[in-house]
Write a protein that holds these residues in place. Structure first.
Motif, mmCIF file in Angstrom:
data_model
loop_
_atom_site.group_PDB
_atom_site.id
_atom_site.type_symbol
_atom_site.label_atom_id
_atom_site.label_comp_id
_atom_site.label_asym_id
_atom_site.label_seq_id
_atom_site.Cartn_x
_atom_site.Cartn_y
_atom_site.Cartn_z
ATOM 1 N N LEU A 93 -41.588 12.077 -9.459
ATOM 2 C CA LEU A 93 -42.065 13.443 -9.319
ATOM 3 C C LEU A 93 -41.533 14.292 -10.469
ATOM 4 O O LEU A 93 -40.442 14.038 -10.992
ATOM 5 C CB LEU A 93 -41.609 14.041 -7.982
ATOM 6 N N TYR A 144 -46.912 13.671 -10.767
ATOM 7 C CA TYR A 144 -46.431 12.526 -9.987
ATOM 8 C C TYR A 144 -46.882 11.238 -10.649
ATOM 9 O O TYR A 144 -47.800 11.222 -11.476
ATOM 10 C CB TYR A 144 -46.951 12.578 -8.545
ATOM 11 N N LEU A 165 -48.050 9.185 -1.702
ATOM 12 C CA LEU A 165 -46.701 9.373 -2.238
ATOM 13 C C LEU A 165 -45.614 9.010 -1.233
ATOM 14 O O LEU A 165 -44.436 8.986 -1.582
ATOM 15 C CB LEU A 165 -46.523 10.818 -2.708
ATOM 16 N N ILE A 180 -44.089 10.499 1.116
ATOM 17 C CA ILE A 180 -42.959 11.429 1.146
ATOM 18 C C ILE A 180 -42.296 11.487 2.518
ATOM 19 O O ILE A 180 -41.159 11.950 2.631
ATOM 20 C CB ILE A 180 -43.379 12.845 0.682
ATOM 21 N N LEU A 208 -41.343 17.213 -3.814
ATOM 22 C CA LEU A 208 -42.728 17.386 -4.238
ATOM 23 C C LEU A 208 -43.061 18.872 -4.359
ATOM 24 O O LEU A 208 -43.725 19.289 -5.314
ATOM 25 C CB LEU A 208 -43.673 16.707 -3.253
#
Length: 306
Positions: free
Chosen positions: A194, A257, A282, A284, A294
């Motif tokens: 990121l 990203y 991603l 997350i 992020l």
């Protein structure tokens, strides 16, 4: 939800671009909404091919889940070129949405899965060996139109040829790769990067279990369920990831990203399967504070564009 046509005064506005099948975003992406709101950023989902959306009204447009683009890649790439303040940038999207970029990375010295490319109008003859192979299109999202074939099985050989023929007859480039059996035991490692104050920084890693169980039967799926676990990145994996990112045209510092997907090769060393710069999950939700990182990456790009 904020009206697509009316900017909110004094507050940065960010669109998270998605597709009509996920109008409320993928659940993982929704995790970034609260950290963005805490930073005073108004974020909302917007469908990439919705003609009612005024993309110029946003301070930043973040590609997240436009996963229906594969059969409309030209339209999608053309759309990205009309969107101001898009991340990742449109030229990166054009390069990254055709997996022939793997040949460029291989030429640049990045260890990648050996790949045979079959263009429309060409025919493909399976190799004489009896190993397992993967057939998929050069333009795809997720595991759409992807199959695994054991060439020791006569039926599989016929199905693999039919799969390649089906892709090329539709004007698509097919790619044929040896199946890396380590994915069945070690799994696939995804390294997530990121943006930070000094460019891309490693955030976290996850393990994906094997997904391909057999031939592709021509049934369209937007995406397939995956088994995901947390994983600690190894130094040799991070080294391959950095080599891949260093070869991105225009430099990796422009990216919001990146996801680097690796599988151990026959000798156990990591090889690149894909470098995901357009619309990767991603993950997350699988790492502490990743949603906050992020959000911070998005605000970093907002600051650069103010």
């Amino acid at each position: 939800m904020t009206n697509h046509h009316q900017p909110t005064r004094g507050e940065p506005r960010v669109a998270l671009a998605t597709c009509s099948a996920l109008p409320g975003l993928d659940p993982d992406d929704r995790l970034v909404l609260a950290p963005l709101a805490a930073r005073g950023v108004v974020a909302e989902a917007a469908i990439w091919d919705d003609p009612a959306v005024d993309w110029s009204g946003y301070d930043l447009v973040v590609l997240r889940s436009p996963w229906d683009y594969a059969l409309r890649r030209d339209e999608f790439v053309a759309w990205t070129q009309t969107v101001p303040r898009l991340v990742n940038p449109a030229d990166v999207v054009r390069w990254n949405t055709d997996k022939r970029y793997l040949a460029e990375l291989s030429a640049a010295g990045v260890p990648t899965v050996p790949t045979v490319w079959v263009e429309p109008g060409q025919t493909w003859t399976p190799p004489a060996d009896s190993g397992e192979y993967v057939v998929k299109p050069a333009v795809s999202a997720g595991s759409q139109d992807t199959g695994r074939y054991d060439l020791a099985d006569p039926e599989h050989r016929e199905l693999a040829v039919a799969h390649v023929r089906r892709l090329t007859a539709a004007g698509r480039v097919a790619m044929v790769q040896p199946y890396l059996r380590a994915v069945d035991t070690a799994g696939e490692t995804a390294l997530l990067f990121l943006a930070g104050p000094d460019g891309l920084a490693f955030s976290h890693a996850i393990r994906k279990g094997p997904m391909l169980t057999g031939p592709d039967r021509g049934v369209a799926e937007l995406y397939k369920e995956e088994r995901i676990d947390r994983r600690t990145a190894l130094p040799e994996q991070l080294a391959v990831a950095q080599r891949a990112l260093a070869a991105v045209p225009g430099g990796a510092d422009r990216l919001l990203y990146a996801r680097v997907d690796l599988i151990p090769g026959p000798d156990g060393a990591p090889v690149l399967v894909e470098l995901e710069l357009t619309e990767p999950s991603l993950f997350i939700g699988y790492a502490a504070a990743a949603a906050d990182r992020l959000a911070a990456a998005i605000t970093t790009h907002l600051a650069h564009r103010s």
